[in-house]
Motif scaffolding. Structure first.
Motif, mmCIF file in Angstrom:
data_model
loop_
_atom_site.group_PDB
_atom_site.id
_atom_site.type_symbol
_atom_site.label_atom_id
_atom_site.label_comp_id
_atom_site.label_asym_id
_atom_site.label_seq_id
_atom_site.Cartn_x
_atom_site.Cartn_y
_atom_site.Cartn_z
ATOM 1 N N LEU A 34 0.977 -1.066 -0.101
ATOM 2 C CA LEU A 34 -0.013 -0.202 0.021
ATOM 3 C C LEU A 34 0.828 1.373 0.018
ATOM 4 C CD1 LEU A 34 -2.816 -0.731 2.687
ATOM 5 C CD2 LEU A 34 -3.172 0.242 0.129
ATOM 6 N N SER A 35 0.737 2.194 -0.824
ATOM 7 C CA SER A 35 1.364 3.278 -1.135
ATOM 8 C C SER A 35 0.738 4.368 0.112
ATOM 9 C CB SER A 35 1.158 4.281 -2.072
ATOM 10 O OG SER A 35 1.589 3.387 -3.310
ATOM 11 N N THR A 36 1.491 4.863 0.992
ATOM 12 C CA THR A 36 1.213 5.584 2.083
ATOM 13 C C THR A 36 2.000 7.059 2.076
ATOM 14 O OG1 THR A 36 1.310 3.571 3.429
ATOM 15 C CG2 THR A 36 1.358 5.418 4.690
ATOM 16 N N LEU A 37 0.812 7.749 2.668
ATOM 17 C CA LEU A 37 1.118 9.030 2.846
ATOM 18 C C LEU A 37 1.193 9.607 4.286
ATOM 19 C CD1 LEU A 37 1.860 12.340 1.924
ATOM 20 C CD2 LEU A 37 -0.787 12.527 1.552
ATOM 21 N N VAL A 38 2.297 9.965 4.902
ATOM 22 C CA VAL A 38 2.396 10.472 6.106
ATOM 23 C C VAL A 38 2.317 11.985 6.398
ATOM 24 C CG1 VAL A 38 3.672 10.437 8.488
ATOM 25 C CG2 VAL A 38 3.847 8.342 6.897
ATOM 26 N N LEU A 39 1.280 12.538 7.027
ATOM 27 C CA LEU A 39 1.187 13.884 7.027
ATOM 28 C C LEU A 39 1.799 14.413 8.308
ATOM 29 C CD1 LEU A 39 -2.307 14.546 6.053
ATOM 30 C CD2 LEU A 39 -0.264 14.819 4.727
ATOM 31 N N ALA A 40 3.137 14.800 8.484
ATOM 32 C CA ALA A 40 3.948 15.242 9.501
ATOM 33 C C ALA A 40 3.499 16.452 10.159
ATOM 34 C CB ALA A 40 5.548 15.537 9.133
ATOM 35 N N ARG A 41 3.786 16.912 11.324
ATOM 36 C CA ARG A 41 3.265 18.120 12.100
ATOM 37 C C ARG A 41 4.166 18.998 11.628
ATOM 38 N NH1 ARG A 41 4.178 16.191 17.091
ATOM 39 N NH2 ARG A 41 6.158 16.913 17.007
ATOM 40 N N ASP A 42 5.300 18.924 11.190
ATOM 41 C CA ASP A 42 5.945 19.925 11.031
ATOM 42 C C ASP A 42 7.356 19.261 10.017
ATOM 43 O OD1 ASP A 42 7.790 19.026 13.072
ATOM 44 O OD2 ASP A 42 6.995 20.707 14.335
ATOM 45 N N GLN A 43 8.244 20.067 9.759
ATOM 46 C CA GLN A 43 9.554 19.697 8.894
ATOM 47 C C GLN A 43 10.471 18.909 9.974
ATOM 48 O OE1 GLN A 43 9.813 19.688 5.459
ATOM 49 N NE2 GLN A 43 12.013 18.690 5.838
ATOM 50 N N ALA A 44 10.567 19.151 11.238
ATOM 51 C CA ALA A 44 11.442 18.596 12.040
ATOM 52 C C ALA A 44 10.809 17.256 12.318
ATOM 53 C CB ALA A 44 11.473 19.264 13.378
ATOM 54 N N GLN A 45 9.501 16.958 12.586
ATOM 55 C CA GLN A 45 9.023 15.580 12.648
ATOM 56 C C GLN A 45 9.057 14.835 11.213
ATOM 57 O OE1 GLN A 45 4.577 14.985 12.726
ATOM 58 N NE2 GLN A 45 5.044 14.033 14.905
ATOM 59 N N ALA A 46 9.033 15.519 10.292
ATOM 60 C CA ALA A 46 9.303 14.845 9.121
ATOM 61 C C ALA A 46 10.713 14.217 8.855
ATOM 62 C CB ALA A 46 9.033 15.753 7.609
ATOM 63 N N ASP A 86 3.526 19.854 -1.344
ATOM 64 C CA ASP A 86 2.349 19.382 -2.225
ATOM 65 C C ASP A 86 2.943 17.859 -2.153
ATOM 66 O OD1 ASP A 86 1.052 21.562 -2.940
ATOM 67 O OD2 ASP A 86 2.332 21.918 -4.857
ATOM 68 N N ALA A 87 1.792 16.969 -2.039
ATOM 69 C CA ALA A 87 1.860 15.506 -2.174
ATOM 70 C C ALA A 87 0.688 14.937 -2.539
ATOM 71 C CB ALA A 87 2.174 14.979 -0.675
ATOM 72 N N ALA A 88 0.762 14.106 -3.429
ATOM 73 C CA ALA A 88 -0.408 13.542 -4.062
ATOM 74 C C ALA A 88 -1.262 12.519 -3.019
ATOM 75 C CB ALA A 88 -0.026 12.537 -5.565
ATOM 76 N N SER A 89 -2.396 12.323 -3.150
ATOM 77 C CA SER A 89 -3.217 11.645 -2.181
ATOM 78 C C SER A 89 -2.629 10.154 -2.584
ATOM 79 C CB SER A 89 -4.580 11.640 -2.610
ATOM 80 O OG SER A 89 -5.277 10.895 -1.748
ATOM 81 N N ARG A 90 -2.670 9.275 -1.398
ATOM 82 C CA ARG A 90 -2.592 8.054 -1.636
ATOM 83 C C ARG A 90 -3.568 7.157 -0.829
ATOM 84 N NH1 ARG A 90 3.795 6.834 -1.529
ATOM 85 N NH2 ARG A 90 4.358 8.215 -3.227
ATOM 86 N N PRO A 91 -3.565 5.716 -1.084
ATOM 87 C CA PRO A 91 -4.695 4.846 -0.423
ATOM 88 C C PRO A 91 -4.699 5.039 1.024
ATOM 89 C CG PRO A 91 -3.587 3.541 -2.235
ATOM 90 C CD PRO A 91 -2.804 4.916 -2.043
ATOM 91 N N LEU A 92 -3.263 4.993 1.713
ATOM 92 C CA LEU A 92 -3.367 5.191 2.900
ATOM 93 C C LEU A 92 -2.825 6.442 3.659
ATOM 94 C CD1 LEU A 92 -3.656 3.434 5.831
ATOM 95 C CD2 LEU A 92 -1.396 2.686 5.610
ATOM 96 N N VAL A 93 -3.466 7.191 4.591
ATOM 97 C CA VAL A 93 -2.863 8.431 5.105
ATOM 98 C C VAL A 93 -2.417 8.091 6.393
ATOM 99 C CG1 VAL A 93 -3.167 10.773 5.305
ATOM 100 C CG2 VAL A 93 -4.061 9.781 3.226
ATOM 101 N N ILE A 94 -1.704 8.606 7.213
ATOM 102 C CA ILE A 94 -1.216 8.490 8.475
ATOM 103 C C ILE A 94 -1.153 10.003 8.891
ATOM 104 C CG2 ILE A 94 0.082 7.721 10.299
ATOM 105 C CD1 ILE A 94 1.017 5.213 8.694
ATOM 106 N N ASN A 95 -2.006 10.388 9.641
ATOM 107 C CA ASN A 95 -2.103 11.957 9.957
ATOM 108 C C ASN A 95 -1.671 12.151 11.281
ATOM 109 O OD1 ASN A 95 -2.665 14.572 10.181
ATOM 110 N ND2 ASN A 95 -4.755 14.180 9.575
ATOM 111 N N LEU A 96 -0.428 12.843 11.304
ATOM 112 C CA LEU A 96 0.104 13.102 12.642
ATOM 113 C C LEU A 96 -0.296 14.629 13.049
ATOM 114 C CD1 LEU A 96 3.296 11.427 12.209
ATOM 115 C CD2 LEU A 96 1.525 10.495 13.354
#
Length: 97
Positions: A34-46, A86-96
Motif C-alpha cells: 500500500l502506498s502511504t502518505l504520512v502527514l507530519a506535524r512539521d518539517q522537524a517531525q518529517a 504538495d503531495a499526491a493522495s495515496r490509499p493510506l494516510v497517516i495523519n500526525l
C-alpha cells in the motif's frame, strides 16, 4: 467506502517513542504493497521520522522519502509530507497533524 482507524498509544515502547508506531504502521502498509502518505506535524517531525524509518528495524527496509526532495516520489511506498508541501493522495494516510 473510506475507513478511519484511531490508535491509543498504550504500549510502553510507543509511549516513549510515538513515531515507532508510525514506523510499524508503515511497515505493515509496505508489506501489503500500500502506498502511504504520512502527514507530519512539521518539517522537524518529517526529518525525525525519515531517520527513524532507516534505523528502527535492522530486518526491514521501507522505501520512503520526504515530499519535495526528489522528483521520483512515486517510487517510494511511504511519502512523508510536512505542512505546505504538495503531495499526491495515496490509499493510506497517516495523519500526525
Amino acid at each position: 467506502m473510506s475507513r478511519a482507524d484511531f490508535y491509543l498509544i498504550a504500549k510502553p515502547r510507543f509511549l516513549t517513542e510515538p513515531l515507532r508506531l508510525v514506523c510499524e504502521l508503515a511497515r505493515k502498509a509496505n508489506d501489503a504493497g500500500l502506498s502511504t502518505l504520512v502527514l507530519a506535524r512539521d518539517q522537524a517531525q518529517a526529518e525525525e521520522l525519515d531517520e527513524l524509518l532507516w534505523s528502527f528495524d535492522d530486518d526491514a527496509y521501507i522505501p520512503h522519502q520526504i515530499a519535495g526532495e526528489d522528483a521520483d516520489e512515486e517510487e517510494a511506498l511511504v511519502l512523508i509530507a510536512a505542512p505546505g508541501t504538495d503531495a499526491a493522495s495515496r490509499p493510506l494516510v497517516i495523519n500526525l497533524r
